[in-house]
Design an enzyme around this catalytic site. Structure first.
Site: not given
Ligand code: PEP
Length: 257
Positions: A17-19, A103, A105, A175, A181, A221, A242-243
């Protein structure tokens, strides 16, 4: 042979997920770098979910690779006077294959609810997209012992009205919001327990076979150094990342765990 003597093999999905991080040029460069690093991962579906404006570039550069491209949201109606929105048909028309729905967010900052998740999921499925539908509890909900109640309400509210045929087209993502994050990963056992609970919800609503077939991803994470322990849990069918997906080498290390 009774159904439960057959263990359905669930192909893992590793979805980045490149947000709201990369420009179109940065997206193309990162996918071009990633593609050879994951080319041999025939056992895994590899997906990058990019902002709408970067989808054409992402789709073009990934066209002859095993990487598939997804959006990070979609609107639930086919067309109309909805300034700023993007329909599922617009996404499939450019070659987008997947879409993240619900998601945390989007739930937290943009008013996503179970009702909008349900409507978006149906719209995505009708257009031929593969939805990755996210559920997960916040920290205070886990600490107050209401994780299972939250997951059940999100599951029933978001997916409960699907037909079994529609349900077969979705991927679920667990999640925990407190792990996204933050660098705090759920332990493999915590993730497996939540996945097992969600799979039981699927059994209750859709039956045992759809539950056995449904791919449930863990997100929160995920990093190259914890993916192996997470994936050692048979309940985990991949990850939403994500990250650690932003850097090609790091994402490739996760895909090739
Ligand atoms: C996400 O954005 O769905 C996510 C899991 O982010 P991260 O891996 O950065 O926690």
């Amino acid at each position: 042979m009774h159904w439960y003597s057959v263990r359905i093999m669930r192909k893992p999905v590793m979805a980045g997920n490149w947000k709201m991080y990369k420009t179109a040029a940065e997206t193309s460069a990162a996918i071009a770098k990633l593609a050879p690093m994951v080319a041999a991962a025939s056992h895994v579906d590899v997906v990058i979910c990019a902002p709408f404006v970067n989808l054409p570039a992402a789709i073009q550069v990934s066209s002859a690779t095993k990487i598939e491209i997804g959006a990070q949201d979609v609107f639930w109606l086919k067309e109309g006077a909805y300034t700023g929105e993007v329909s599922a048909r617009m996404l499939t028309a450019i070659g987008c294959r997947w879409v993240i729905i619900g998601h945390s967010e989007r739930r937290q900052y943009f008013g996503e609810t179970e009702e909008t998740v349900a409507k978006k999921t149906v719209a995505a499925l009708e257009a031929g997209l593969k939805p990755i539908v996210c559920v997960g509890e916040r920290l205070e909900q886990r600490e107050s012992g209401s994780t299972e109640a939250v997951l059940e309400a999100q599951f029933i509210g978001g997916l409960g009205a699907l037909t079994p045929e529609q349900f077969a087209g979705i991927v679920l993502a667990y999640e925990p919001v407190w792990a996204i994050g933050t660098g705090k990963t759920a332990t493999p056992q915590m993730a497996a327990d939540a996945h097992g609970f969600l799979r039981q919800q699927i059994v209750n609503r859709f039956g045992a076979e759809p539950a056995e077939a449904c791919r449930i991803l863990y997100g929160g994470s995920v990093k190259p150094d914890n993916i192996k322990a997470l994936m050692a849990q048979p309940e985990l069918d991949g990850a939403l990342i994500g990250g650690a997906s932003l850097d090609p080498a790091s994402f490739a290390a996760i895909v090739n765990f």
